[in-house]
Design a protein around this motif. Sequence first.
Motif, mmCIF file in Angstrom:
data_model
loop_
_atom_site.group_PDB
_atom_site.id
_atom_site.type_symbol
_atom_site.label_atom_id
_atom_site.label_comp_id
_atom_site.label_asym_id
_atom_site.label_seq_id
_atom_site.Cartn_x
_atom_site.Cartn_y
_atom_site.Cartn_z
ATOM 1 N N GLU A 102 33.444 72.640 48.703
ATOM 2 C CA GLU A 102 32.540 72.021 47.833
ATOM 3 C C GLU A 102 31.084 72.737 48.072
ATOM 4 O O GLU A 102 30.131 72.345 47.398
ATOM 5 C CB GLU A 102 32.295 70.586 48.241
ATOM 6 C CG GLU A 102 33.729 69.823 48.058
ATOM 7 C CD GLU A 102 34.200 69.927 46.670
ATOM 8 O OE1 GLU A 102 33.514 70.003 45.901
ATOM 9 O OE2 GLU A 102 35.448 69.709 46.746
ATOM 10 N N GLN A 135 35.705 70.414 53.275
ATOM 11 C CA GLN A 135 34.162 70.330 53.243
ATOM 12 C C GLN A 135 33.665 71.415 52.718
ATOM 13 O O GLN A 135 32.729 71.425 51.804
ATOM 14 C CB GLN A 135 33.767 69.987 54.418
ATOM 15 C CG GLN A 135 34.297 68.678 55.065
ATOM 16 C CD GLN A 135 33.589 68.437 56.615
ATOM 17 O OE1 GLN A 135 32.880 69.356 57.107
ATOM 18 N NE2 GLN A 135 33.970 67.315 57.262
ATOM 19 N N LEU A 136 34.351 72.549 53.133
ATOM 20 C CA LEU A 136 33.777 73.999 52.689
ATOM 21 C C LEU A 136 33.807 74.483 51.479
ATOM 22 O O LEU A 136 32.997 74.982 50.970
ATOM 23 C CB LEU A 136 34.092 74.916 53.614
ATOM 24 C CG LEU A 136 33.883 75.244 54.936
ATOM 25 C CD1 LEU A 136 34.738 76.144 55.825
ATOM 26 C CD2 LEU A 136 32.383 75.029 55.488
ATOM 27 N N GLN A 159 38.488 71.349 57.518
ATOM 28 C CA GLN A 159 37.320 71.958 57.134
ATOM 29 C C GLN A 159 37.113 72.530 55.914
ATOM 30 O O GLN A 159 36.126 72.653 55.355
ATOM 31 C CB GLN A 159 37.471 73.276 58.276
ATOM 32 C CG GLN A 159 37.133 72.885 59.945
ATOM 33 C CD GLN A 159 35.874 72.603 60.127
ATOM 34 O OE1 GLN A 159 34.836 73.098 59.658
ATOM 35 N NE2 GLN A 159 35.611 71.422 61.042
#
Length: 311
Positions: free
Chosen positions: A183, A180-181, A177
């Motif tokens: 960025e 992804q977060l 997770q």
Amino acid sequence: MVPENAPLPPSKRPPGPWMMVWKKFSRNPFAMTGLVVLTIFILVAIFAKWIAPYDPAQIDMLGANLKPGTGDHLLGTDELGRDIFSRLVYSSQVSMTIGFSVALIAVCFGSIIGAISGYFGGWIDTLIMRIIDVMISLPSLFVNILVMAIFGTKMIYLILILALTSWTGVARLVRGQFLQLREMQYVEAAKATGVSSWGIIFRHLLRNASFPIIVNATLMVGGAILSESGLSYLGLGIQIPKTSWGQMLSNSQEFMLTNPMQAIYPGLCILIVVLAVNFIGDGIRDALDPRQKNSRRRLAKWRKNFLKSGI
């Protein structure tokens, strides 16, 4: 005609994300059933002292192996004359405590490790992932048995070893997770305003990654209860005078042919609680899935077309 000076009607406040999740969750009959069942077991564990009619360790050899409904013994007695219903009630305390404690410790520790690995990346991520790979490659049952045999069978040791062998899945989930977060644009904005890395991790990223963590935590409760029952069945879990469902199963294996209900009762409790927790986890996962509404519409449309086809 509405007068020009008439006050505007108060606008409804849109429901928050947690309220929307609860509405979706409450429409799932299996999840609600699991929630009710788990709540009952938790209340039984909390008020066990007032619910159980006997001391679970009280021995009465003259009243051994009584059938269910005999006298004041609702579910009968075991080979030592101990009331089975009282032992089931007090066993729920041990199982609920271990299940929720293991899930809490494993989720907190795994979330922090996964957050550090996913946010900082580089050699830190590589080192943590290699440690996790080594831990996953070890058979957890063997590690649990080895540690319990060395350090003893106290409940605190049982909780710690089960938590330390089950945090790796949470860590890998949180790491994915965070990859992804980190960025996202709001992370760059937080960095530009001078927010520290730890502030970004705990104030922003962990909050946005909380939904899958909650789903994983609910499923870990059932796994911890099963692990404790397995260790207690092998004689390395909860010891006398305390009692647990796994210990009751271990004690009843010699009497399967003469009094099989001794094993059926704790086995049913384990089955019901684990199913209830899994139903709750599935319900939370469905409630948090934004694609769930569309999938339900497609399923309803397919069912409608199927019925019209007359097949």
